[in-house]
Design a protein around this motif. Structure first.
Motif, PDB file in Angstrom:
ATOM      1  N   THR A  31       0.842  -1.204   0.000  1.00  0.00           N
ATOM      2  CA  THR A  31       0.000   0.000   0.000  1.00  0.00           C
ATOM      3  C   THR A  31       0.871   1.246   0.000  1.00  0.00           C
ATOM      4  O   THR A  31       1.862   1.318   0.732  1.00  0.00           O
ATOM      5  CB  THR A  31      -0.895   0.006   1.254  1.00  0.00           C
ATOM      6  N   TRP A  34       1.810   8.033  -1.015  1.00  0.00           N
ATOM      7  CA  TRP A  34       2.642   9.123  -1.543  1.00  0.00           C
ATOM      8  C   TRP A  34       2.960   8.866  -3.012  1.00  0.00           C
ATOM      9  O   TRP A  34       4.078   8.501  -3.382  1.00  0.00           O
ATOM     10  CB  TRP A  34       3.915   9.243  -0.716  1.00  0.00           C
ATOM     11  N   ASN A  50       9.769   3.761   0.980  1.00  0.00           N
ATOM     12  CA  ASN A  50      10.766   3.470   2.009  1.00  0.00           C
ATOM     13  C   ASN A  50      11.648   2.327   1.477  1.00  0.00           C
ATOM     14  O   ASN A  50      11.140   1.238   1.204  1.00  0.00           O
ATOM     15  CB  ASN A  50      10.046   3.046   3.289  1.00  0.00           C
ATOM     16  N   SER A  55       9.488  -4.761  -1.245  1.00  0.00           N
ATOM     17  CA  SER A  55       9.134  -4.475  -2.638  1.00  0.00           C
ATOM     18  C   SER A  55      10.213  -3.699  -3.376  1.00  0.00           C
ATOM     19  O   SER A  55      10.300  -3.785  -4.609  1.00  0.00           O
ATOM     20  CB  SER A  55       7.830  -3.654  -2.683  1.00  0.00           C
ATOM     21  N   GLY A  82      -0.721  -3.188   3.489  1.00  0.00           N
ATOM     22  CA  GLY A  82       0.166  -2.385   4.327  1.00  0.00           C
ATOM     23  C   GLY A  82       1.011  -3.232   5.258  1.00  0.00           C
ATOM     24  O   GLY A  82       1.890  -2.728   5.953  1.00  0.00           O
ATOM     25  N   ALA A  85       5.654  -8.099   3.586  1.00  0.00           N
ATOM     26  CA  ALA A  85       5.646  -9.402   2.904  1.00  0.00           C
ATOM     27  C   ALA A  85       6.349 -10.465   3.727  1.00  0.00           C
ATOM     28  O   ALA A  85       6.091 -11.657   3.559  1.00  0.00           O
ATOM     29  CB  ALA A  85       6.321  -9.265   1.541  1.00  0.00           C
ATOM     30  N   LYS A  90       0.936 -11.776   0.701  1.00  0.00           N
ATOM     31  CA  LYS A  90      -0.208 -10.861   0.555  1.00  0.00           C
ATOM     32  C   LYS A  90      -1.053 -11.154  -0.679  1.00  0.00           C
ATOM     33  O   LYS A  90      -2.268 -11.001  -0.662  1.00  0.00           O
ATOM     34  CB  LYS A  90       0.299  -9.410   0.524  1.00  0.00           C
TER      35      LYS A  90
HETATM   36  C1  FMN Z   1      -2.556   3.814   4.112  1.00  0.00           C
HETATM   37  C2  FMN Z   1      -1.074   3.459   3.945  1.00  0.00           C
HETATM   38  C3  FMN Z   1      -0.264   4.263   3.152  1.00  0.00           C
HETATM   39  C4  FMN Z   1       1.093   3.945   2.973  1.00  0.00           C
HETATM   40  N1  FMN Z   1       1.863   4.732   2.152  1.00  0.00           N
HETATM   41  C5  FMN Z   1       3.139   4.384   1.891  1.00  0.00           C
HETATM   42  C6  FMN Z   1       3.917   5.128   0.957  1.00  0.00           C
HETATM   43  O1  FMN Z   1       3.450   6.079   0.323  1.00  0.00           O
HETATM   44  N2  FMN Z   1       5.213   4.750   0.757  1.00  0.00           N
HETATM   45  C7  FMN Z   1       5.783   3.688   1.410  1.00  0.00           C
HETATM   46  O2  FMN Z   1       6.967   3.393   1.187  1.00  0.00           O
HETATM   47  N3  FMN Z   1       5.056   2.942   2.309  1.00  0.00           N
HETATM   48  C8  FMN Z   1       3.755   3.265   2.544  1.00  0.00           C
HETATM   49  N4  FMN Z   1       3.008   2.517   3.414  1.00  0.00           N
HETATM   50  C9  FMN Z   1       3.656   1.420   4.172  1.00  0.00           C
HETATM   51  C10 FMN Z   1       3.770   0.100   3.395  1.00  0.00           C
HETATM   52  O3  FMN Z   1       2.565  -0.268   2.784  1.00  0.00           O
HETATM   53  C11 FMN Z   1       4.168  -1.015   4.398  1.00  0.00           C
HETATM   54  O4  FMN Z   1       5.369  -0.675   5.072  1.00  0.00           O
HETATM   55  C12 FMN Z   1       4.303  -2.392   3.762  1.00  0.00           C
HETATM   56  O5  FMN Z   1       4.434  -3.342   4.820  1.00  0.00           O
HETATM   57  C13 FMN Z   1       5.487  -2.562   2.821  1.00  0.00           C
HETATM   58  O6  FMN Z   1       5.367  -3.846   2.241  1.00  0.00           O
HETATM   59  P1  FMN Z   1       6.582  -4.771   1.723  1.00  0.00           P
HETATM   60  O7  FMN Z   1       7.635  -4.776   2.794  1.00  0.00           O
HETATM   61  O8  FMN Z   1       5.912  -6.104   1.508  1.00  0.00           O
HETATM   62  O9  FMN Z   1       7.090  -4.157   0.446  1.00  0.00           O
HETATM   63  C14 FMN Z   1       1.651   2.807   3.606  1.00  0.00           C
HETATM   64  C15 FMN Z   1       0.824   1.982   4.397  1.00  0.00           C
HETATM   65  C16 FMN Z   1      -0.525   2.308   4.561  1.00  0.00           C
HETATM   66  C17 FMN Z   1      -1.399   1.401   5.403  1.00  0.00           C
END
Ligand code: FMN
Length: 167
Positions: A31, A34, A50, A55, A82, A85, A90
């Protein structure tokens, strides 16, 4: 204190998206809020990610990702993607298929886009990825997009703002 900072920042309007990623037979999605269009010609968007997310290496290696636009009834989908993984598969519990660029797209999203990495720039604790949008489709037109402000503190961000901010 940080809670009221987050309320100020929730006045900035964002949608909520699920970014689909893949490389070398691995698939994931997360999710993101930004994300914004930054150019018409070429058609570019900017995604702030981040770099500690699972991902990110998949985007960097494949040079591609999809954007799935969530609708206003998909709060649970936003929370689901959010999660890291590392904790769950997911994509294992939702309906998805591959886009023309072979990135995961969700069957029930409002719309999807196929994006191609152009370049990146460091942005504090995130990276801003500029990507070209090569394809996309609107799946539903009668329903509004999900807004970030309506996700409350789903991302835990109210604890992340600097205490030095004056308000
Ligand atoms: C509503 C919401 C908005 C988010 N926006 C961002 C974002 O814009 N950029 C980002 O890097 N993570 C964002 N996150 C956090 C990632 O979705 C979260 O850290 C996720 O676990 C990353 O997944 P991954 O490690 O499987 O790639 C957001 C989470 C939520 C719930």
């Amino acid at each position: 204190m940080s809670n009221s900072i987050s309320r100020i920042f929730r006045c900035l309007s964002h949608g909520v998206y699920v970014i689909g990623v893949s490389n070398g037979g691995k698939y994931n999605a997360f999710t993101a809020a930004w994300l914004t269009q930054v150019s018409f010609d070429p058609l570019l968007l900017a995604l702030s990610i981040n770099p500690s997310h699972s991902s990110w290496p998949l985007i960097k290696a494949s040079g591609r990702f999809s954007v799935n636009v969530l609708n206003s009834e998909q709060q649970e989908m936003a929370a689901h993607f959010g999660k890291p993984a590392l904790e769950i598969d997911k994509l294992g519990s939702v309906a998805w298929r591959l886009s023309p660029a072979q990135m995961p797209i969700l069957d029930h999203a409002l719309a999807w886009m196929d994006c191609e990495y152009s370049h990146e720039t460091p942005a504090g604790d995130h990276l801003v990825v500029i990507a070209r949008v090569n394809a996309g489709k609107l799946n539903q037109s009668a329903i509004a997009p999900l807004l970030y402000r309506d996700t409350g503190n789903m991302d835990g961000s109210s604890a992340l703002f600097p205490e030095s901010f004056q308000h």
